[in-house]
Write a protein that holds these residues in place. Structure first.
Motif, short mmCIF file in Angstrom:
data_model
loop_
_atom_site.label_atom_id
_atom_site.label_comp_id
_atom_site.label_asym_id
_atom_site.label_seq_id
_atom_site.Cartn_x
_atom_site.Cartn_y
_atom_site.Cartn_z
N MET A 1 -58.84 36.52 -34.59
CA MET A 1 -58.97 35.08 -34.58
C MET A 1 -57.62 34.38 -34.56
SD MET A 1 -61.86 34.29 -34.15
CE MET A 1 -63.28 33.49 -34.63
N ASN A 2 -56.59 34.99 -35.09
CA ASN A 2 -55.29 34.33 -35.15
C ASN A 2 -54.77 33.93 -33.77
OD1 ASN A 2 -55.25 34.59 -37.88
ND2 ASN A 2 -53.91 36.35 -37.92
N ARG A 3 -55.09 34.68 -32.76
CA ARG A 3 -54.61 34.35 -31.41
C ARG A 3 -55.16 33.03 -30.89
NH1 ARG A 3 -51.92 38.48 -28.96
NH2 ARG A 3 -52.33 40.55 -29.78
N PHE A 4 -56.29 32.60 -31.41
CA PHE A 4 -56.97 31.42 -30.88
C PHE A 4 -56.80 30.17 -31.73
CE2 PHE A 4 -59.22 35.25 -29.50
CZ PHE A 4 -58.96 35.17 -28.14
N ARG A 5 -56.21 30.27 -32.90
CA ARG A 5 -55.91 29.15 -33.78
C ARG A 5 -57.10 28.21 -34.04
NH1 ARG A 5 -52.67 29.44 -29.70
NH2 ARG A 5 -53.12 27.39 -28.90
N PRO A 6 -58.23 28.73 -34.49
CA PRO A 6 -59.39 27.87 -34.71
C PRO A 6 -59.22 26.97 -35.93
CG PRO A 6 -59.85 30.05 -35.55
CD PRO A 6 -58.50 30.12 -34.86
N ASN A 7 -59.78 25.78 -35.86
CA ASN A 7 -59.82 24.88 -37.01
C ASN A 7 -61.03 25.16 -37.88
OD1 ASN A 7 -58.47 23.15 -34.66
ND2 ASN A 7 -57.57 22.64 -36.62
N ILE A 8 -62.13 25.52 -37.23
CA ILE A 8 -63.39 25.80 -37.94
C ILE A 8 -63.99 27.07 -37.34
CG2 ILE A 8 -65.73 24.99 -38.43
CD1 ILE A 8 -64.66 22.13 -38.06
N ILE A 9 -64.47 27.94 -38.19
CA ILE A 9 -65.18 29.14 -37.76
C ILE A 9 -66.60 29.04 -38.29
CG2 ILE A 9 -65.32 31.66 -37.89
CD1 ILE A 9 -62.26 31.64 -38.32
N ILE A 10 -67.57 29.16 -37.40
CA ILE A 10 -68.98 29.07 -37.78
C ILE A 10 -69.60 30.46 -37.69
CG2 ILE A 10 -71.23 28.12 -37.16
CD1 ILE A 10 -69.74 25.69 -36.02
N GLN A 11 -70.16 30.91 -38.81
CA GLN A 11 -70.87 32.18 -38.83
C GLN A 11 -72.35 31.88 -38.68
OE1 GLN A 11 -69.95 34.74 -42.11
NE2 GLN A 11 -71.65 36.09 -41.71
N LEU A 12 -72.95 32.41 -37.63
CA LEU A 12 -74.35 32.15 -37.33
C LEU A 12 -75.27 33.11 -38.07
CD1 LEU A 12 -74.03 31.65 -33.49
CD2 LEU A 12 -74.09 29.89 -35.24
N ASP A 13 -76.45 32.62 -38.45
CA ASP A 13 -77.47 33.47 -39.05
C ASP A 13 -78.26 34.21 -37.98
OD1 ASP A 13 -76.86 32.68 -41.64
OD2 ASP A 13 -78.29 31.03 -41.61
N SER A 14 -78.26 33.68 -36.78
CA SER A 14 -79.06 34.27 -35.71
C SER A 14 -78.43 35.55 -35.19
CB SER A 14 -79.22 33.27 -34.55
OG SER A 14 -77.99 33.13 -33.88
N LYS A 15 -79.15 36.24 -34.38
CA LYS A 15 -78.68 37.49 -33.79
C LYS A 15 -77.98 37.24 -32.45
CE LYS A 15 -81.34 40.40 -36.50
NZ LYS A 15 -81.00 39.84 -37.76
N GLU A 16 -77.83 35.97 -32.09
CA GLU A 16 -77.18 35.64 -30.82
C GLU A 16 -75.74 36.14 -30.80
OE1 GLU A 16 -77.98 31.73 -28.95
OE2 GLU A 16 -78.77 31.29 -30.94
N LYS A 17 -75.29 36.51 -29.62
CA LYS A 17 -73.92 36.99 -29.43
C LYS A 17 -73.37 36.36 -28.16
CE LYS A 17 -74.58 41.50 -31.56
NZ LYS A 17 -74.46 42.93 -31.37
N ASP A 18 -72.12 36.63 -27.90
CA ASP A 18 -71.50 36.30 -26.63
C ASP A 18 -71.44 34.81 -26.31
OD1 ASP A 18 -71.17 39.06 -26.22
OD2 ASP A 18 -73.10 39.21 -25.24
N PHE A 19 -70.49 34.12 -26.88
CA PHE A 19 -70.15 32.75 -26.49
C PHE A 19 -71.32 31.78 -26.62
CE2 PHE A 19 -67.62 35.85 -24.08
CZ PHE A 19 -66.37 35.58 -24.62
N VAL A 20 -72.00 31.79 -27.75
CA VAL A 20 -73.12 30.88 -27.97
C VAL A 20 -72.67 29.42 -27.92
CG1 VAL A 20 -74.48 32.52 -29.29
CG2 VAL A 20 -72.89 31.00 -30.48
N GLU A 21 -71.38 29.18 -28.16
CA GLU A 21 -70.86 27.80 -28.14
C GLU A 21 -70.99 27.16 -26.76
OE1 GLU A 21 -67.07 30.37 -27.63
OE2 GLU A 21 -69.01 30.54 -28.63
N ASN A 22 -71.16 27.96 -25.72
CA ASN A 22 -71.35 27.41 -24.38
C ASN A 22 -72.62 26.54 -24.31
OD1 ASN A 22 -69.08 28.77 -23.49
ND2 ASN A 22 -70.24 30.44 -22.57
N ASN A 23 -73.59 26.84 -25.17
CA ASN A 23 -74.85 26.09 -25.19
C ASN A 23 -74.76 24.81 -26.01
OD1 ASN A 23 -76.16 28.12 -23.68
ND2 ASN A 23 -76.40 29.33 -25.54
N TRP A 24 -73.64 24.56 -26.65
CA TRP A 24 -73.49 23.40 -27.53
C TRP A 24 -72.87 22.19 -26.86
CZ3 TRP A 24 -70.89 26.36 -32.15
CH2 TRP A 24 -71.78 27.34 -32.64
N LEU A 25 -72.42 22.30 -25.64
CA LEU A 25 -71.74 21.19 -24.97
C LEU A 25 -72.62 19.94 -24.95
CD1 LEU A 25 -70.08 23.07 -21.99
CD2 LEU A 25 -69.09 22.51 -24.21
#
Length: 96
Positions: A1-25
């Protein structure tokens, strides 16, 4: 994670994987009792992710993998709709 310098990290309860944030736009994220964010775009990554950083060695494969896996994007940018304090283990609701 250090390479990407995130401000917030969200841990999901779901079993979803692979760039789920793409669906949040365009959606809002509610964090805790106060904070509201509106997701505005995916984060395009550049060569900076491949450079040596503190305890991480240079790794040119990072960007190649990002490009191959998700068109060079990891993470999202958000506008702050409502400010507040965010605490570890705050509840998070992603607008449907």
């Amino acid at each position: 994670m250090n390479r990407f310098r995130p401000n917030i990290i969200i841990q999901l309860d779901s079993k979803e994987k692979d760039f789920v944030e793409n669906n949040w736009l365009g959606k809002k994220i509610y964090i805790g009792e106060e904070v509201i964010l509106k997701i505005k775009q995916s984060t395009s990554r550049c060569v900076m992710t491949t450079l040596e950083q503190e305890n991480l060695p240079k790794d040119i494969n990072i960007l190649k993998t990002i490009k191959k896996s998700n068109d060079g994007k990891v993470g999202i940018y958000a506008d702050v709709i409502k400010t507040g304090i965010i605490k570890i283990d705050d509840s998070i609701l992603i607008e449907e």
